[in-house]
Scaffold this motif. Sequence first.
Motif, PDB file in Angstrom:
ATOM      1  N   TRP A 331      59.193  17.178 -95.804  1.00  9.99           N
ATOM      2  CA  TRP A 331      60.262  16.172 -95.975  1.00  9.99           C
ATOM      3  C   TRP A 331      60.835  15.789 -94.625  1.00  9.99           C
ATOM      4  O   TRP A 331      61.329  16.636 -93.879  1.00  9.99           O
ATOM      5  N   VAL A 332      60.750  14.482 -94.302  1.00 14.06           N
ATOM      6  CA  VAL A 332      61.381  13.920 -93.107  1.00 14.06           C
ATOM      7  C   VAL A 332      62.510  13.011 -93.598  1.00 14.06           C
ATOM      8  O   VAL A 332      62.256  12.006 -94.262  1.00 14.06           O
ATOM      9  N   PRO A 333      63.764  13.353 -93.336  1.00 10.58           N
ATOM     10  CA  PRO A 333      64.880  12.621 -93.956  1.00 10.58           C
ATOM     11  C   PRO A 333      65.020  11.178 -93.512  1.00 10.58           C
ATOM     12  O   PRO A 333      65.349  10.304 -94.317  1.00 10.58           O
ATOM     13  N   LEU A 334      64.783  10.878 -92.223  1.00  9.66           N
ATOM     14  CA  LEU A 334      65.029   9.536 -91.697  1.00  9.66           C
ATOM     15  C   LEU A 334      63.730   8.905 -91.226  1.00  9.66           C
ATOM     16  O   LEU A 334      63.039   9.451 -90.361  1.00  9.66           O
ATOM     17  N   ARG A 335      63.417   7.757 -91.783  1.00  9.17           N
ATOM     18  CA  ARG A 335      62.264   6.972 -91.348  1.00  9.17           C
ATOM     19  C   ARG A 335      62.820   5.763 -90.604  1.00  9.17           C
ATOM     20  O   ARG A 335      63.560   4.966 -91.185  1.00  9.17           O
ATOM     21  N   TYR A 336      62.452   5.631 -89.362  1.00 11.26           N
ATOM     22  CA  TYR A 336      63.051   4.627 -88.476  1.00 11.26           C
ATOM     23  C   TYR A 336      61.947   3.728 -87.933  1.00 11.26           C
ATOM     24  O   TYR A 336      61.021   4.204 -87.280  1.00 11.26           O
ATOM     25  N   MET A 337      62.032   2.431 -88.227  1.00 10.17           N
ATOM     26  CA  MET A 337      61.017   1.463 -87.823  1.00 10.17           C
ATOM     27  C   MET A 337      61.665   0.342 -87.019  1.00 10.17           C
ATOM     28  O   MET A 337      62.741  -0.138 -87.377  1.00 10.17           O
ATOM     29  N   THR A 338      61.006  -0.097 -85.950  1.00 11.56           N
ATOM     30  CA  THR A 338      61.498  -1.251 -85.191  1.00 11.56           C
ATOM     31  C   THR A 338      60.554  -2.448 -85.304  1.00 11.56           C
ATOM     32  O   THR A 338      60.711  -3.418 -84.583  1.00 11.56           O
ATOM     33  N   GLN A 339      59.595  -2.365 -86.215  1.00 11.09           N
ATOM     34  CA  GLN A 339      58.734  -3.522 -86.472  1.00 11.09           C
ATOM     35  C   GLN A 339      59.409  -4.462 -87.469  1.00 11.09           C
ATOM     36  O   GLN A 339      60.254  -4.050 -88.265  1.00 11.09           O
ATOM     37  N   THR A 340      59.011  -5.730 -87.416  1.00 13.12           N
ATOM     38  CA  THR A 340      59.472  -6.694 -88.407  1.00 13.12           C
ATOM     39  C   THR A 340      58.716  -6.474 -89.708  1.00 13.12           C
ATOM     40  O   THR A 340      57.505  -6.269 -89.707  1.00 13.12           O
ATOM     41  N   VAL A 341      59.434  -6.500 -90.818  1.00 11.42           N
ATOM     42  CA  VAL A 341      58.830  -6.364 -92.144  1.00 11.42           C
ATOM     43  C   VAL A 341      59.011  -7.679 -92.883  1.00 11.42           C
ATOM     44  O   VAL A 341      60.115  -8.234 -92.925  1.00 11.42           O
ATOM     45  N   ALA A 342      57.947  -8.197 -93.462  1.00  9.79           N
ATOM     46  CA  ALA A 342      57.996  -9.472 -94.177  1.00  9.79           C
ATOM     47  C   ALA A 342      59.009  -9.416 -95.312  1.00  9.79           C
ATOM     48  O   ALA A 342      59.213  -8.379 -95.953  1.00  9.79           O
ATOM     49  N   ARG A 343      59.646 -10.555 -95.585  1.00 11.75           N
ATOM     50  CA  ARG A 343      60.690 -10.604 -96.614  1.00 11.75           C
ATOM     51  C   ARG A 343      60.155 -10.232 -97.990  1.00 11.75           C
ATOM     52  O   ARG A 343      60.879  -9.666 -98.812  1.00 11.75           O
ATOM     53  N   THR A 344      58.915 -10.575 -98.278  1.00 14.03           N
ATOM     54  CA  THR A 344      58.363 -10.201 -99.581  1.00 14.03           C
ATOM     55  C   THR A 344      58.295  -8.685 -99.725  1.00 14.03           C
ATOM     56  O   THR A 344      58.596  -8.130-100.791  1.00 14.03           O
ATOM     57  N   LYS A 345      57.901  -7.994 -98.653  1.00 12.18           N
ATOM     58  CA  LYS A 345      57.859  -6.532 -98.698  1.00 12.18           C
ATOM     59  C   LYS A 345      59.265  -5.945 -98.747  1.00 12.18           C
ATOM     60  O   LYS A 345      59.523  -4.970 -99.468  1.00 12.18           O
ATOM     61  N   LEU A 346      60.185  -6.549 -97.979  1.00  9.02           N
ATOM     62  CA  LEU A 346      61.573  -6.080 -98.029  1.00  9.02           C
ATOM     63  C   LEU A 346      62.137  -6.202 -99.440  1.00  9.02           C
ATOM     64  O   LEU A 346      62.844  -5.311 -99.913  1.00  9.02           O
ATOM     65  N   ALA A 347      61.815  -7.311-100.101  1.00  6.36           N
ATOM     66  CA  ALA A 347      62.318  -7.510-101.458  1.00  6.36           C
ATOM     67  C   ALA A 347      61.863  -6.378-102.367  1.00  6.36           C
ATOM     68  O   ALA A 347      62.643  -5.861-103.190  1.00  6.36           O
ATOM     69  N   GLY A 348      60.608  -5.970-102.244  1.00  3.67           N
ATOM     70  CA  GLY A 348      60.114  -4.867-103.049  1.00  3.67           C
ATOM     71  C   GLY A 348      60.774  -3.551-102.701  1.00  3.67           C
ATOM     72  O   GLY A 348      61.087  -2.732-103.588  1.00  3.67           O
ATOM     73  N   LEU A 349      61.012  -3.313-101.407  1.00  2.00           N
ATOM     74  CA  LEU A 349      61.697  -2.087-100.981  1.00  2.00           C
ATOM     75  C   LEU A 349      63.127  -2.054-101.516  1.00  2.00           C
ATOM     76  O   LEU A 349      63.610  -1.007-101.975  1.00  2.00           O
TER      77      LEU A 349
END
Length: 455
Positions: A331-349
Amino acid sequence: MARLVIVSNRVPPPRTTGAASAGGLAVALQSFVEPGTLWFGWSGRVVEKPSGKPRIVDGQGVTYATIDLNGQDYDRFYVGFANSSLWPLLHFRLGLMRYRREDFEGYLAVNGDFADALLPMLRPDDMVWVHDYHLIPLAAALRARGFAGRIGFFLHIPFVPASVLEALPPAYDLLCALCAFDVVGFQTRTHLADFLDCARRFTGFTVEGDEVVTNGRHVRAIADPIGIDAAGFARVAGRAAGTAYIKRMRESLSGRALAISAERLDYSKGLPNRFEGFARLLARYPQQQRHISMLQIAARSREDVAEYQALRRELDRLAGDINGRFSQFDWVPLRYMTQTVARTKLAGLFRIARIGIVTPLRDGMNLVAKEFVAAQDPADPGVLILSQFAGAAEELTDALLVNPYDPDAIADAMNTALEMPLGERQQRHAALRRAVFEVTAARYCNVFVDALKPA
């Protein structure tokens, strides 16, 4: 019928106006922009010798016109005054504000270049709608060059009280420039009231209700909160929840609750405070360990500005510290990304998240909060934790409102969200959903353009 001319610092390429990668302004205006509209602004290109003549592209009947900047203009106008003076000032961060007179002169000069390039394209009865802090002097520049048509301005970020604005040396000049518009729009009534108070104090102009009277002209100030296409985003979220991308995320969670945050990497967003709040959740509420994973998406931006470079280093350190303190082998509590994520994928998240964390230190509106609400499944909705200093807090009062400067308040709200029974989650979400579906992007556009139309 008068033509609408949109002017913004950046112009969305026609192929991405409605795409997942488009910015918030393009997304908000996409359903309103129709054939015959002209959209004008900076191309995003920095070249040695700009021609000054707009590059014109037709996109399904909409004309997109852009000009380039040279290196000095970019440094003084964009990096300098716009993003090193105005941006921190209007986000109440005086300690980060850097002012140089040559930057302000460059800011005025680029606005003059915009006016020179735009003026030959304008018709006498055009309605010009100018967006955001980069282009405050544009109306005055167009007026000086003879354009007498209707010009409106909308500020997407906060406005500040007089006690903050007075720290900016050319405050008087900027207020006079704002009063060259016919309509000036703000996200909230608080920002509107601060503008009227500043106009009264700094300029000596008469304020009558929500109008500033100057040299016989009446400048109308309005509060017009921006929204989203809530129904459209909800549909995208529902479809995205069944994609392979979201399936992978669900599998990686192993039944744990997902807390999500998504924004640009910016010091106004309260990211260090949020990371500390999450760390305090795990420390003060150990029963939540292994039961939650937090995903922070912070797309890199303005990487040539020193404050943003320092922020990224701080977040890298904090993320490493949190995971070092609390991680377990599975278990890794914090997942930290600095890439851009498409809005369609963000909507699903957003759709599958139990908690949405939107805790800017100060924000004009914050559409991520509205997108999170729209994306939720009403039968089993997540909980929105929202900064009291985001403009959206005026509308989304059924969120868990927190002071973002208090990491313990963020931790307490996250624990409350995790423990909240289904009935309360449904009740809060229903009220939030009504607000998001009422104040839409289309409503925002219609309210402003109706105000801008000639009486």
